[in-house]
Design a protein around this motif. Structure first.
Motif, PDB file in Angstrom:
ATOM      1  N   GLU A  14      -2.461   2.923 -16.193  1.00  0.00           N
ATOM      2  CA  GLU A  14      -2.874   3.798 -15.100  1.00  0.00           C
ATOM      3  C   GLU A  14      -3.084   2.955 -13.838  1.00  0.00           C
ATOM      4  OE1 GLU A  14      -3.146   6.970 -14.773  1.00  0.00           O
ATOM      5  OE2 GLU A  14      -2.777   7.582 -16.853  1.00  0.00           O
ATOM      6  N   SER A  15      -2.678   3.504 -12.703  1.00  0.00           N
ATOM      7  CA  SER A  15      -2.888   2.855 -11.419  1.00  0.00           C
ATOM      8  C   SER A  15      -3.289   3.910 -10.407  1.00  0.00           C
ATOM      9  CB  SER A  15      -1.612   2.144 -10.965  1.00  0.00           C
ATOM     10  OG  SER A  15      -0.621   3.081 -10.560  1.00  0.00           O
ATOM     11  N   LYS A  16      -3.588   3.513  -9.192  1.00  0.00           N
ATOM     12  CA  LYS A  16      -3.953   4.499  -8.166  1.00  0.00           C
ATOM     13  C   LYS A  16      -2.756   5.368  -7.787  1.00  0.00           C
ATOM     14  CE  LYS A  16      -3.281   1.360  -4.221  1.00  0.00           C
ATOM     15  NZ  LYS A  16      -3.942   0.781  -3.040  1.00  0.00           N
ATOM     16  N   TYR A  17      -1.553   4.951  -8.233  1.00  0.00           N
ATOM     17  CA  TYR A  17      -0.354   5.749  -7.997  1.00  0.00           C
ATOM     18  C   TYR A  17       0.015   6.582  -9.233  1.00  0.00           C
ATOM     19  CZ  TYR A  17       0.177   2.446  -4.138  1.00  0.00           C
ATOM     20  OH  TYR A  17      -0.034   1.674  -3.022  1.00  0.00           O
ATOM     21  N   ASP A  20       0.817  -1.219   0.000  1.00  0.00           N
ATOM     22  CA  ASP A  20       0.000   0.000   0.000  1.00  0.00           C
ATOM     23  C   ASP A  20       0.850   1.268   0.000  1.00  0.00           C
ATOM     24  OD1 ASP A  20      -2.322  -1.455  -0.061  1.00  0.00           O
ATOM     25  OD2 ASP A  20      -2.555  -1.493   2.118  1.00  0.00           O
TER      26      ASP A  20
END
Length: 375
Positions: free
Chosen positions: A220-223, A180
């Motif tokens: 694309e990622s949450k980061y 995370d």
């Protein structure tokens, strides 16, 4: 952006039967390192003369007489390999055979490849030694072919470089997105593999050969935009995400990996280098094998396997005798036994417990092992 450059490496991880012309269709980078003619598959094709091929990934047995009869045994499936003497009751002669025990899932496979050349000169040579050498080279070069997590791959903060490996680029500031909070680390890009290790703890690392990469993407990622590498099924089908800033640098690394991956898959290096001219080890094993063959003369049924495992084991009766003695001493079950005079040894000794003979305790090493040591 996607990169689909994938050809599953199965040759060293599968056991296949009766694949048409399997000896002709080697994958890129696979080489035939040793060829042994006049070999019989004694478990599946008795009385059929064939050829045993050792590549840098597997063993192949095939016969020119019947194109559909063949075997392919990946080295990673082999759990035991040794030689045995096979006796033929019709000819009253013995031949050397290669015994292989392999495991795939929960299924065990036994293979026996016997020399049926009847060549007296070849009989006294270690004809299977090259296979042992190639198999051992394969075992010592797994980083060329397999994904490794948390390995001892660095020394003093530097990558331990493999033979014929060249470091192309060191990329710092690479975030591993497997957790995370992410872990900041370093990429080491070589001509054979990608290595990432955490800056705070270099034992948290991964080494991934190009041959085990199914695809490379920018997604694309949450980061934010990340470099995503999916490993092959044979490497666990992991999805690995890495963030590299700025975006222009990410594109640059992606293109570099794409280029290196293509170059490698066109001409992969599986890490096995075998020199057939190096025969020092063969000569040593040849002498030991010759001594062993001269000491063994058996009369058994046609093509019966001779099990020599007991001759290679340390005397288990002595171990049991000592263990029983320690146990009874701890438990104080019986009083000490009275001494007696032993004619064979010429001195007094404690009376041997029931169920044992003096010879059981005296012969600590098997006779064959003693002879080899004396020589």
């Amino acid at each position: 952006m996607d990169l689909e450059l994938f050809n599953l490496l199965w040759e060293d991880k599968e056991i296949k039967f009766d694949t048409p012309n399997i000896q002709k269709y080697l994958r890129k980078g696979e080489e035939i390192l040793s060829t042994i003619n006049f070999i019989e598959d004694s478990k599946g094709n008795v009385s059929v003369s064939g050829r045993l091929l050792a590549t840098n990934l597997r063993l192949i047995w095939h016969t020119p007489a019947y194109k559909k009869f063949n075997l392919s045994i990946g080295y990673s499936r082999i759990i035991n390999i040794n030689t045995r003497l096979i006796s033929n009751s019709k000819t009253h002669d013995s031949s050397l055979a290669l015994y292989i025990l392999a495991l795939k899932g929960t299924t065990r496979y036994e293979f026996l490849f016997t020399d049926i050349s009847h060549n007296l000169e070849r009989k006294n040579t270690p004809i299977f030694q090259s296979i042992f050498d190639i198999y051992h080279l394969y075992q010592r070069s797994y980083l060329y072919r397999d994904l490794k997590l948390r390995g001892a791959i660095l020394q003093a903060g530097q990558l331990i470089v493999l033979s014929r490996e060249q470091v192309i680029n060191n990329v710092q500031g690479v975030w591993n997105l497997s957790s995370d909070q992410g872990n900041l680390g370093t990429f080491v890009i070589t001509n054979i593999r990608i290595v990432w290790y955490a800056d705070a703890n270099d034992t948290f690392n991964i080494t991934l050969p190009y041959i085990q990469i199914e695809n490379i993407r920018i997604r694309e990622s949450k980061y934010g935009r990340a470099l995503v590498i999916q490993t092959a099924e044979t490497a666990g089908s992991y999805i690995l995400g890495f963030r590299i800033d700025p975006y222009e640098r990410l594109i640059e690394i992606f293109k570099e990996l794409a280029s290196l991956h293509k170059i490698y898959t066109d001409n992969p290096d599986f890490g096995v280098r075998f020199d057939a001219n190096v025969n020092n080890k063969q000569q040593t094993n040849h002498q030991l094998m010759k001594n062993s063959e001269n000491r063994n003369s058996f009369k058994i049924e046609e093509f019966e396997e001779i099990d020599e495992r007991q001759e290679r084991e340390i005397n288990s009766k002595l171990n049991n005798y000592l263990a029983e003695g320690n146990w009874t001493a701890m438990e104080n079950e019986k009083p000490p036994r009275e001494p007696i005079y032993c004619k064979e040894l010429g001195f007094a000794m404690e009376r041997i417990r029931d169920g044992y003979k003096l010879k059981d305790l005296w012969d600590i090493l098997p006779k064959q092992m003693l002879i080899v040591e004396e020589e």
